[in-house]
Design a protein around this motif. Sequence first.
Motif, PDB file in Angstrom:
ATOM      1  N   ASP A 105       0.858  -1.194   0.000  1.00 44.67           N
ATOM      2  CA  ASP A 105       0.000   0.000   0.000  1.00 44.67           C
ATOM      3  C   ASP A 105       0.890   1.239   0.000  1.00 44.67           C
ATOM      4  N   ARG A 106       0.849   2.011  -1.086  1.00 42.44           N
ATOM      5  CA  ARG A 106       1.646   3.237  -1.200  1.00 42.44           C
ATOM      6  C   ARG A 106       0.753   4.424  -1.557  1.00 42.44           C
ATOM      7  N   HIS A 107      -0.464   4.431  -1.026  1.00 44.32           N
ATOM      8  CA  HIS A 107      -1.416   5.494  -1.356  1.00 44.32           C
ATOM      9  C   HIS A 107      -0.908   6.875  -0.982  1.00 44.32           C
ATOM     10  N   GLY A 108      -0.094   6.971   0.054  1.00 47.67           N
ATOM     11  CA  GLY A 108       0.348   8.288   0.510  1.00 47.67           C
ATOM     12  C   GLY A 108       1.538   8.842  -0.235  1.00 47.67           C
ATOM     13  N   ASP A 113       7.173  11.267  -6.485  1.00 46.19           N
ATOM     14  CA  ASP A 113       8.056  10.320  -5.792  1.00 46.19           C
ATOM     15  C   ASP A 113       7.766   8.866  -6.151  1.00 46.19           C
ATOM     16  N   ARG A 114       6.793   8.649  -7.015  1.00 39.84           N
ATOM     17  CA  ARG A 114       6.368   7.271  -7.277  1.00 39.84           C
ATOM     18  C   ARG A 114       7.431   6.449  -7.991  1.00 39.84           C
ATOM     19  N   ASP A 115       8.080   7.020  -9.001  1.00 47.30           N
ATOM     20  CA  ASP A 115       9.120   6.272  -9.705  1.00 47.30           C
ATOM     21  C   ASP A 115      10.218   5.833  -8.745  1.00 47.30           C
ATOM     22  N   TYR A 141       5.427  -8.257  -7.353  1.00 47.06           N
ATOM     23  CA  TYR A 141       5.233  -7.208  -6.344  1.00 47.06           C
ATOM     24  C   TYR A 141       4.301  -6.164  -6.946  1.00 47.06           C
ATOM     25  N   LEU A 142       3.211  -5.858  -6.224  1.00 48.66           N
ATOM     26  CA  LEU A 142       2.236  -4.877  -6.686  1.00 48.66           C
ATOM     27  C   LEU A 142       2.213  -3.715  -5.711  1.00 48.66           C
ATOM     28  N   ALA A 143       2.599  -2.533  -6.184  1.00 48.79           N
ATOM     29  CA  ALA A 143       2.531  -1.317  -5.375  1.00 48.79           C
ATOM     30  C   ALA A 143       1.303  -0.527  -5.793  1.00 48.79           C
ATOM     31  N   ARG A 144       0.438  -0.207  -4.822  1.00 48.54           N
ATOM     32  CA  ARG A 144      -0.828   0.470  -5.121  1.00 48.54           C
ATOM     33  C   ARG A 144      -0.738   1.923  -4.672  1.00 48.54           C
ATOM     34  N   PHE A 145      -0.944   2.835  -5.637  1.00 49.99           N
ATOM     35  CA  PHE A 145      -0.813   4.263  -5.360  1.00 49.99           C
ATOM     36  C   PHE A 145      -2.157   4.991  -5.404  1.00 49.99           C
ATOM     37  N   GLY A 146      -3.241   4.280  -5.467  1.00 45.78           N
ATOM     38  CA  GLY A 146      -4.551   4.927  -5.525  1.00 45.78           C
ATOM     39  C   GLY A 146      -5.083   4.932  -6.938  1.00 45.78           C
ATOM     40  N   ASP A 147      -4.680   5.914  -7.731  1.00 44.61           N
ATOM     41  CA  ASP A 147      -5.183   6.017  -9.098  1.00 44.61           C
ATOM     42  C   ASP A 147      -4.352   5.197 -10.082  1.00 44.61           C
TER      43      ASP A 147
END
Length: 469
Positions: A105-108, A113-115, A141-147
């Motif tokens: 979970d990387r929603h914040g 900074d996502r890359d 590995y799945l990183a979830r950023f919201g959109d």
Amino acid sequence: MTGSDVVAAPPTEHDGLTGVQAPLSYAQQLLAAFAVHDGGSVFGPNFVNWCAHWLTGPVDVDVLRQALDDVVRRQGALRTVVVRKEGFPFQRVRPPAPVPLTVLDRHGTAPDDRDAEVARITARALANGQPCDRVPLLAAYLARFGDASALVLVIHRTAADGWTMQVAIRDVMAGYERRLRGEPPDRTPLPQYVECALADGSAEREKQIRSALPYWQRTLGDLPAVGVPADRPRPVDGTGGVRALHTFELSDRTVQDVRRAARAARTSFFTMLLTAYALSLTGRTGGSEIAIPVLGAGRSRQQWDTVGFFVNGHVLRLGVPAEQTLATVLARVHRAGIAAQTNDVPLIRVLEALPNIAASAFDSSTVVPTPIQLCQPIPDFTDDRATVRYQRMKLPPEVVAEQPVMPVDFLWVMEPYTSFVVRVMYNPRMFDEASVVRLADDFQRALWLLVTAPRINVRSARAAMEVAR
């Protein structure tokens, strides 16, 4: 190194693959040869390949798990382990097992900074590794950023070259959409990697190899060395460790100009690039010829959709006489490439037949082979009904440690994906950064001269390149 003492075994379960046993493929035998000289790192858990992609659209994690598992069931290489404890290494297909999918979970995370965050996740995934003796050979590995989300796939290199990574992400995303619509997984038959390995040892293939080997013995038999002098000798503790990376891009205009010049010269785009590379390398050595290992996909058309490690190579002996024109040198390189393809022999068999080439590849501490590879992009999965789109990511190299396709001290890789990127991986214990940068600059100057002034001779071209520095 033939693995002829390995007895092939038939399948033991109804899927037609589980239990199949075969010698290593010729491409894997080449890896095994490197393992002898570098302490076995190619069979270690950190010798992996990876890819990272942005996913746009809502991702159902359970459906993604199913799609990952479907790929493992269909692609036998992802559940084929290398067995090393029973004499000569061989491979054995095991039953499917669930793909470990780590959801983060990387929603914040701020958009800018996502890359960097995906790069850090990838770096940790590579540090975790992926053993080649445990099924499956794939982790996700799945990183979830919201959109949006980012999906990182990691596969042990004994089952994955660069082409394979493109097949893997394409098949995962195609399988995801099928599962989401309630459709059955794709069961279209395809050549399995273990079958390709068995075909390597067939009587027909052996006949072809024996017929072509004399060409390589004539061409390379008296070759004193393969490569260029290093800035420093190879350390006595081997060549392990992270490779340094220098990258640069060819502009779209440059690529178009090179393609146009290739058509005018009735040669290939790659031959133009290889000729420029030979000019830049001989600028470093000062010689009139250079031997370059050229790495290729090693796949037949029927194997395009198969997961596995297929990379093969040919050592091309290229003359670059000072008084000949660039156009003449280009024609010589063109002929050498055609001859190599006509007399195709697995590189490991050439090394076995020619000890002088093997010594250059493995034993020389001062002269380093400089292999070159042009990656081949394959079509992405396209479906107007797709709910999730994927796009290849370029991650910051200062975060994600580089590792070449083989444990070599120098590798020149050209990647024509979203743009034309050249990635030069080198052992910083043997090469100074300044030397690599100069080689990259000379390559671009040589390429420009091949396009704009093919009638000048090599001596004049080198003088022009020197002035441009």
